[in-house]
Write a protein that holds these residues in place. Structure first.
Motif, short mmCIF file in Angstrom:
data_model
loop_
_atom_site.label_atom_id
_atom_site.label_comp_id
_atom_site.label_asym_id
_atom_site.label_seq_id
_atom_site.Cartn_x
_atom_site.Cartn_y
_atom_site.Cartn_z
N ILE A 32 0.85 -1.19 0.00
CA ILE A 32 0.00 0.00 0.00
C ILE A 32 0.89 1.25 0.00
CG2 ILE A 32 -0.25 -0.27 2.50
CD1 ILE A 32 -2.89 1.18 2.31
N GLY A 34 1.96 5.42 -0.18
CA GLY A 34 1.54 6.61 0.54
C GLY A 34 0.32 7.26 -0.09
N GLN A 36 -2.05 5.73 -1.77
CA GLN A 36 -3.21 4.91 -1.43
C GLN A 36 -3.65 5.15 0.02
OE1 GLN A 36 -1.31 1.23 -2.64
NE2 GLN A 36 -2.83 0.92 -4.25
N GLU A 37 -2.68 5.31 0.92
CA GLU A 37 -3.02 5.63 2.30
C GLU A 37 -3.81 6.94 2.37
OE1 GLU A 37 0.50 5.65 4.65
OE2 GLU A 37 0.43 3.48 5.01
N SER A 38 -3.37 7.92 1.58
CA SER A 38 -4.06 9.20 1.55
C SER A 38 -5.49 9.05 1.06
CB SER A 38 -3.30 10.18 0.65
OG SER A 38 -3.98 11.41 0.55
N ILE A 40 -7.30 6.32 1.24
CA ILE A 40 -8.05 5.64 2.30
C ILE A 40 -8.48 6.66 3.35
CG2 ILE A 40 -7.83 4.03 4.24
CD1 ILE A 40 -6.07 2.30 2.42
N GLY A 41 -7.55 7.52 3.75
CA GLY A 41 -7.88 8.54 4.74
C GLY A 41 -9.02 9.43 4.29
N PRO A 98 -4.61 5.52 8.21
CA PRO A 98 -3.69 5.92 7.14
C PRO A 98 -4.18 7.19 6.45
CG PRO A 98 -4.06 3.57 7.07
CD PRO A 98 -5.00 4.11 8.11
N GLY A 99 -3.24 8.03 6.05
CA GLY A 99 -3.60 9.32 5.48
C GLY A 99 -3.48 10.43 6.51
N ARG A 132 4.00 3.36 10.11
CA ARG A 132 3.15 2.81 9.04
C ARG A 132 2.77 1.36 9.34
NH1 ARG A 132 4.84 3.19 3.30
NH2 ARG A 132 2.59 3.22 2.97
N ALA A 135 0.07 -0.31 7.00
CA ALA A 135 0.58 -0.81 5.72
C ALA A 135 1.36 -2.09 5.91
CB ALA A 135 1.44 0.25 5.05
#
Length: 475
Positions: A32, A34, A36-38, A40-41, A98-99, A132, A135
């Motif tokens: 995953i 960064g 994608q984390e954003s 998701i957030g 995440p995000g 993280r 992730a």
């Protein structure tokens, strides 16, 4: 709230063992990214805005933002642009998503007796984000229970914003098992979050001993609830040995006397009134507190009583108490804002405005003061002035959807129809309804003369929303 919890179970080793602790954090997490984390957030925030009761009290938000950013410079975060979420629930809970989303329940204030205990929860959340762990946990699960990003978003959203009787179990089939496994963080992750969180506290000038103290509070609550395990312990059981380990690690730091800020106890009193069964009961509770001969944080109790009087309609008593507090601490913003709230209730709008304008001159851009000035102007029927103040606040905090909604209302009062459409568009976009945002901007565009600067701004924003909507439909 069944928060997406990372911090509830902490395992420590002695500080001398630190060198052998596995290094799990950093920029890894291959499954995953960064970005994608954003994403998701962003999805989590949309769901929270739609589904969760929020605390929008500017004084509470301002304090929480201040203590969070007291810790942030000492957290090994790659991205320090965090989104703060205040959930209106009396339960102990906090979550990290995440995000860069950090969420806190109002109940955390009720249960953390000291600022050091309260800050320990935030430090642990920051530790999990910085390493993280989400992730990395996802990466570990890839071989046995692969999940699509969309499925993971659904799991996070559900666990972050729904009640505990729904929770993860509502996700069907193998996805439910996979998401449940994602929440069961490994011993090594918890060790690392514990170690990093304690270090954040210490370097920020706060007391690491607040962390084991907070765990002891959680353990006591667990015993009181009997068979009904609190949500924050349901996936990460907290044992006495874990508490002892954390205490041992915290004791490795220098023993210093670190005093809580007065502001923490003022905000805690304010929220105790908020969560009281009734304003009348809040008055009786704080009157009883004040009559104790050993009452600690005397001014915070008097402040809580003043807020209780305000909520109970006993305005003259509230004003007398607040003015007494201001006499000894005339620059305390919390006291000034609360006095202005009382004056607004008493319809003394000129006095409230003067008080807040003087305070703003000494504290330019202050959120609680500016927000209270908005309340004054709304009460006075000055929609255009209120809208101007709210535009300042939306520039400072563009992700706070309730500010855009207030701006739309103020623009309506001022009969600025284009302003209403523009504010509603931003509100709708934050709520995840891009089609509604697109409609609002088109209506604003139609009402503006061709070639005007404002029409150009609206057209550019419309193009951005249209592109996002197209990408959403094609995704």
């Amino acid at each position: 709230m069944a928060g997406f919890l990372f911090w509830a179970t902490m395992t420590s080793a002695a500080q001398a063992q630190e060198a052998s602790l596995p290094s799990i954090g950093g920029s890894g997490g291959g499954l995953i990214s960064g970005q994608q984390e954003s994403e998701i957030g962003q999805q989590v925030m949309i769901s929270i805005r739609r589904s969760s009761p929020r605390i929008t009290d500017p004084l509470v938000y301002d304090y929480l933002n201040a203590v969070l950013y007291r810790l942030v410079p000492y957290a090994p975060l790659q991205d320090r642009d965090l989104t703060l979420v205040l959930i209106d629930s009396p339960a102990i809970n906090a979550f990290a998503v995440p995000g860069g989303i950090v969420g806190v329940n109002g109940g955390l204030f009720l249960n953390a007796a000291t600022e050091q205990q309260f800050a320990s929860v935030l430090a642990h959340e920051l530790a999990h984000l910085s390493q993280r762990h989400f992730a990395r946990r996802l990466d570990q699960q890839e071989a046995s229970t692969p999940l699509t990003i969309a499925g993971m978003i659904a799991g996070i959203v559900l666990s972050a914003v729904t009640q505990s009787d729904i929770g993860i179990a509502a996700i069907a089939g193998t996805q439910a098992l996979a998401v449940q496994n994602m929440l069961a963080y490994s011993r090594a992750h918890e060790q690392e979050a514990d170690r990093v969180g304690l270090e954040i506290l210490a370097t920020a000038g706060m007391d690491p001993r607040g962390m084991p103290q907070m765990f002891e509070i959680m353990m006591r609550q667990n015993r009181l609830q009997g068979n009904q395990v609190p949500e924050y312990l349901s996936t990460h059981p907290l044992t006495q040995s874990r508490v002892a380990d954390t205490r041992n690690r915290a004791e490795q730091y220098p023993d210093q006397t670190i005093r809580d800020s007065q502001e923490y106890h003022l905000i805690r009193s304010r929220l105790q009134v908020h969560y009281a069964a009734s304003p009348e009961l809040a008055v009786k509770t704080f009157e009883a507190y004040l009559n104790r001969p050993d009452a600690e944080h005397h001014d915070a109790i008097r402040y809580g009583l003043a807020v209780a009087y305000l909520r109970n309609g006993q305005l003259s008593k509230a004003e007398t108490l607040i003015r007494e507090l201001l006499a000894t601490n005339p620059q305390r913003i919390t006291f000034q804002v609360t006095l202005a709230e009382i004056l607004i209730e008493q319809k003394q709008l000129d006095a409230a405005r003067t008080l807040m304008l003087d305070a703003l001159a000494r504290n330019p851009g202050n959120y609680p003061i500016t927000s209270t000035l908005v309340d004054v102007e709304i009460a006075a029927g000055n929609g255009a002035v209120a809208a101007g103040r709210l535009r300042e606040l939306t520039r400072q905090m563009p992700a706070q959807e309730y500010l855009w909604l207030r701006l739309a209302e103020a623009e309506g009062m001022a009969r600025n129809i284009v302003g209403v459409h523009r504010a509603r568009a931003e509100y709708d976009a934050l709520m995840g309804d891009l089609e509604a945002a697109q409609r609002q901007l088109r209506q604003a565009q139609e009402k503006l003369p061709a070639g005007s600067a404002e029409r150009q701004v609206v057209s550019e924003r419309l193009a951005e929303i249209t592109n996002r909507l197209r990408a959403q439909r094609n995704g």
